[in-house]
Design a protein around this motif. Structure first.
Motif, mmCIF file in Angstrom:
data_model
loop_
_atom_site.group_PDB
_atom_site.id
_atom_site.type_symbol
_atom_site.label_atom_id
_atom_site.label_comp_id
_atom_site.label_asym_id
_atom_site.label_seq_id
_atom_site.Cartn_x
_atom_site.Cartn_y
_atom_site.Cartn_z
ATOM 1 N N LYS A 271 0.848 -1.198 0.000
ATOM 2 C CA LYS A 271 0.000 0.000 0.000
ATOM 3 C C LYS A 271 0.882 1.246 0.000
ATOM 4 O O LYS A 271 0.622 2.218 -0.729
ATOM 5 C CB LYS A 271 -0.924 -0.004 1.218
ATOM 6 N N ASP A 272 1.941 1.219 0.825
ATOM 7 C CA ASP A 272 2.878 2.347 0.877
ATOM 8 C C ASP A 272 3.587 2.526 -0.463
ATOM 9 O O ASP A 272 3.822 3.657 -0.906
ATOM 10 C CB ASP A 272 3.919 2.117 1.976
ATOM 11 N N VAL A 273 3.924 1.407 -1.101
ATOM 12 C CA VAL A 273 4.587 1.462 -2.411
ATOM 13 C C VAL A 273 3.695 2.174 -3.424
ATOM 14 O O VAL A 273 4.138 3.078 -4.146
ATOM 15 C CB VAL A 273 4.931 0.036 -2.907
ATOM 16 N N CYS A 274 2.426 1.783 -3.466
ATOM 17 C CA CYS A 274 1.501 2.385 -4.436
ATOM 18 C C CYS A 274 1.206 3.848 -4.099
ATOM 19 O O CYS A 274 1.022 4.673 -5.001
ATOM 20 C CB CYS A 274 0.211 1.574 -4.506
ATOM 21 N N GLN A 275 1.191 4.170 -2.820
ATOM 22 C CA GLN A 275 1.017 5.574 -2.428
ATOM 23 C C GLN A 275 2.224 6.400 -2.878
ATOM 24 O O GLN A 275 2.074 7.520 -3.374
ATOM 25 C CB GLN A 275 0.837 5.688 -0.916
ATOM 26 N N GLU A 276 3.415 5.837 -2.730
ATOM 27 C CA GLU A 276 4.639 6.508 -3.169
ATOM 28 C C GLU A 276 4.609 6.769 -4.673
ATOM 29 O O GLU A 276 5.167 7.761 -5.158
ATOM 30 C CB GLU A 276 5.849 5.635 -2.813
ATOM 31 N N CYS A 277 3.926 5.896 -5.413
ATOM 32 C CA CYS A 277 3.825 6.032 -6.871
ATOM 33 C C CYS A 277 2.621 6.877 -7.297
ATOM 34 O O CYS A 277 2.297 6.947 -8.490
ATOM 35 C CB CYS A 277 3.731 4.650 -7.517
ATOM 36 N N ASP A 278 1.951 7.482 -6.312
ATOM 37 C CA ASP A 278 0.779 8.336 -6.580
ATOM 38 C C ASP A 278 -0.351 7.588 -7.282
ATOM 39 O O ASP A 278 -1.062 8.151 -8.128
ATOM 40 C CB ASP A 278 1.174 9.568 -7.409
ATOM 41 N N ILE A 279 -0.517 6.322 -6.928
ATOM 42 C CA ILE A 279 -1.668 5.567 -7.435
ATOM 43 C C ILE A 279 -2.811 5.826 -6.460
ATOM 44 O O ILE A 279 -3.099 5.027 -5.562
ATOM 45 C CB ILE A 279 -1.323 4.068 -7.562
ATOM 46 N N ASP A 280 -3.405 6.999 -6.604
ATOM 47 C CA ASP A 280 -4.345 7.489 -5.598
ATOM 48 C C ASP A 280 -5.698 7.893 -6.173
ATOM 49 O O ASP A 280 -6.411 8.723 -5.600
ATOM 50 C CB ASP A 280 -3.728 8.664 -4.839
ATOM 51 N N GLU A 281 -6.041 7.295 -7.312
ATOM 52 C CA GLU A 281 -7.373 7.530 -7.877
ATOM 53 C C GLU A 281 -8.440 7.151 -6.848
ATOM 54 O O GLU A 281 -8.322 6.137 -6.159
ATOM 55 C CB GLU A 281 -7.535 6.678 -9.142
ATOM 56 N N GLU A 282 -9.478 7.972 -6.722
ATOM 57 C CA GLU A 282 -10.558 7.657 -5.784
ATOM 58 C C GLU A 282 -11.542 6.696 -6.442
ATOM 59 O O GLU A 282 -12.005 6.928 -7.560
ATOM 60 C CB GLU A 282 -11.286 8.930 -5.344
ATOM 61 N N LEU A 283 -11.851 5.608 -5.732
ATOM 62 C CA LEU A 283 -12.747 4.582 -6.256
ATOM 63 C C LEU A 283 -13.899 4.351 -5.290
ATOM 64 O O LEU A 283 -13.720 4.398 -4.071
ATOM 65 C CB LEU A 283 -11.990 3.265 -6.462
ATOM 66 N N GLU A 284 -15.066 4.093 -5.840
ATOM 67 C CA GLU A 284 -16.233 3.721 -5.034
ATOM 68 C C GLU A 284 -16.216 2.203 -4.909
ATOM 69 O O GLU A 284 -16.612 1.482 -5.824
ATOM 70 C CB GLU A 284 -17.515 4.185 -5.724
ATOM 71 N N GLU A 285 -15.718 1.695 -3.782
ATOM 72 C CA GLU A 285 -15.543 0.258 -3.611
ATOM 73 C C GLU A 285 -15.886 -0.154 -2.183
ATOM 74 O O GLU A 285 -16.262 0.678 -1.358
ATOM 75 C CB GLU A 285 -14.101 -0.153 -3.943
ATOM 76 N N VAL A 286 -15.733 -1.456 -1.910
ATOM 77 C CA VAL A 286 -16.006 -2.001 -0.579
ATOM 78 C C VAL A 286 -14.693 -2.405 0.070
ATOM 79 O O VAL A 286 -13.881 -3.108 -0.536
ATOM 80 C CB VAL A 286 -16.943 -3.227 -0.660
ATOM 81 N N LYS A 287 -14.486 -1.952 1.302
ATOM 82 C CA LYS A 287 -13.305 -2.335 2.063
ATOM 83 C C LYS A 287 -13.747 -2.774 3.450
ATOM 84 O O LYS A 287 -14.407 -2.030 4.166
ATOM 85 C CB LYS A 287 -12.320 -1.168 2.169
#
Length: 374
Positions: A271-287
């Motif tokens: 998760k930190d890796v993807c945040q570092e890569c700015d993979i931060d598109e907002e999605l309507e999903e279930v968590k």
């Protein structure tokens, strides 16, 4: 169940032999015992034995291996490796819990206090669905122990597993290339990045990816015997995977030799890796069972890799479903289509492109034929 509880509480309130201040936790224990029909012999439970929990689980696994089980049709079958793995993982989890609590866990340890502590530990360390599965495994063990006349706290009857849906989101080819090209701020995240690329490039479940070794590489493919199904998958080595293998002369180092600990740590770091890569598109999903808007990096897990490759092979490279399933380990065609985004839309899009190609080839051949004809 709610009505039973209310009736028992009313009985306590109307007990004229007690003042309100005299009502104790024992009164409420009696309510729990009555509602769950706990036998009288267990109501005055006193812990006298100290049988190690993990020792019993090990014996339970051995019995399962030897005896197998009977189906509803009275067929004798052996437990799958995947089923047994749940209990091996429970042993690892209990060991971590013992370390956290600073004390041993015994078969009779799971009273209300210890059970609550264990549930809190699970929900802090694991995804909600994983925590729920581990609670179910715990209850299975304690139920078996009770049937075998072992000393267990009667509170175990109140243990309930649970599961919550979490959307598994894939990473696109462009996002994976961005991850590959982005330097990480420290060595730990760099290793996690490389594991994420391996997950996405091999399309394996975490348990199989975690077992990868250099000697599985044969004739430029990775040959994996998948633990859940027993299938042998031959995985082509894509460029990013090859570069990671070359980098380490094998596969990246692990954060822990313990499979559960490795999974927990990797789930946090990617998760930190993807945040570092700015993979931060907002999605309507279930968590964890809650629908809402989440940054994409918040939804990345070790399950992301398998879905990423399945989606890429089927939707972009237009591999046939059976070839994709031979790598991902899916057994049911219907489940695979749901996994990659819906049966109808996936089939329509793939076939539409293929028909367009066939039509183009047919027209070209027809044109050539007309030119040749006298």
């Amino acid at each position: 169940m709610r009505t039973k509880f209310l009736n028992h509480i009313t009985d306590v309130e109307l007990d004229l032999t007690k003042s309100l201040d005299a009502i104790t936790t024992d009164d409420f224990k009696k309510i729990v015992y009555d509602v769950n029909r706990v036998p009288e012999r267990l109501r005055t439970f006193t812990k006298t034995e100290k049988e190690d929990f993990n020792t019993y689980v090990t014996a339970f696994i051995d019995r399962c291996k030897k005896k197998g089980y009977r189906t509803k049709g009275n067929q004798h079958k052996q437990y799958s490796e995947g089923t047994l793995r749940k209990y091996y993982q429970l042993i690892d989890t209990i060991a971590l819990f013992e370390k956290e609590e600073g004390k041993k866990v015994y078969l009779n340890s799971f009273d209300s206090k210890t059970t609550d502590s264990f549930e809190s530990f699970l929900t802090e360390q694991y995804a909600i669905s994983t925590a729920g599965r581990k609670l179910k495994s715990l209850k299975t063990i304690l139920t078996d122990a009770d049937r075998n006349n072992k000393e267990v706290d009667p509170y175990f009857k109140n243990i309930r597993g649970f599961s919550y849906e979490t959307t598994v989101v894939p990473l696109s080819e462009a996002e994976q290339e961005l991850i590959f090209a982005t330097p990480m701020p420290n060595k730990e995240m760099e290793v996690a990045k490389d594991w994420l690329l391996i997950l996405c490039g091999t399309g394996q479940r975490f348990v199989d990816c975690n077992a990868l070794s250099k000697d599985m590489i044969k004739d430029d493919v990775i040959v994996v015997t998948q633990k859940k199904t027993g299938n042998i998958a031959e995985i082509p080595i894509f460029d990013r995977v090859r570069r990671v293998i070359d980098k380490y002369n094998g596969f990246p180092p692990k954060f822990s030799d313990n499979e559960s600990t490795q999974n927990v740590r990797l789930n946090l770091l990617i998760k930190d890796v993807c945040q570092e890569c700015d993979i931060d598109e907002e999605l309507e999903e279930v968590k964890n069972g809650k629908r809402g808007r989440y940054k994409k990096y918040e939804l990345i897990t070790t399950k992301t890799g398998r879905k990423s490759l399945a989606t890429y092979l089927y939707k972009e490279l237009r591999w046939d479903a059976q070839s994709c399933m031979a790598i991902t380990g899916h057994k049911q065609l219907e489940n695979f289509f749901i996994y990659v985004g819906g049966k109808n839309s996936a089939i329509t899009e793939a076939n539409k492109k293929r028909v367009e190609e066939i039509n183009k080839e047919t027209i070209e051949k027809r044109s050539e034929s007309l030119k040749i004809s006298p």
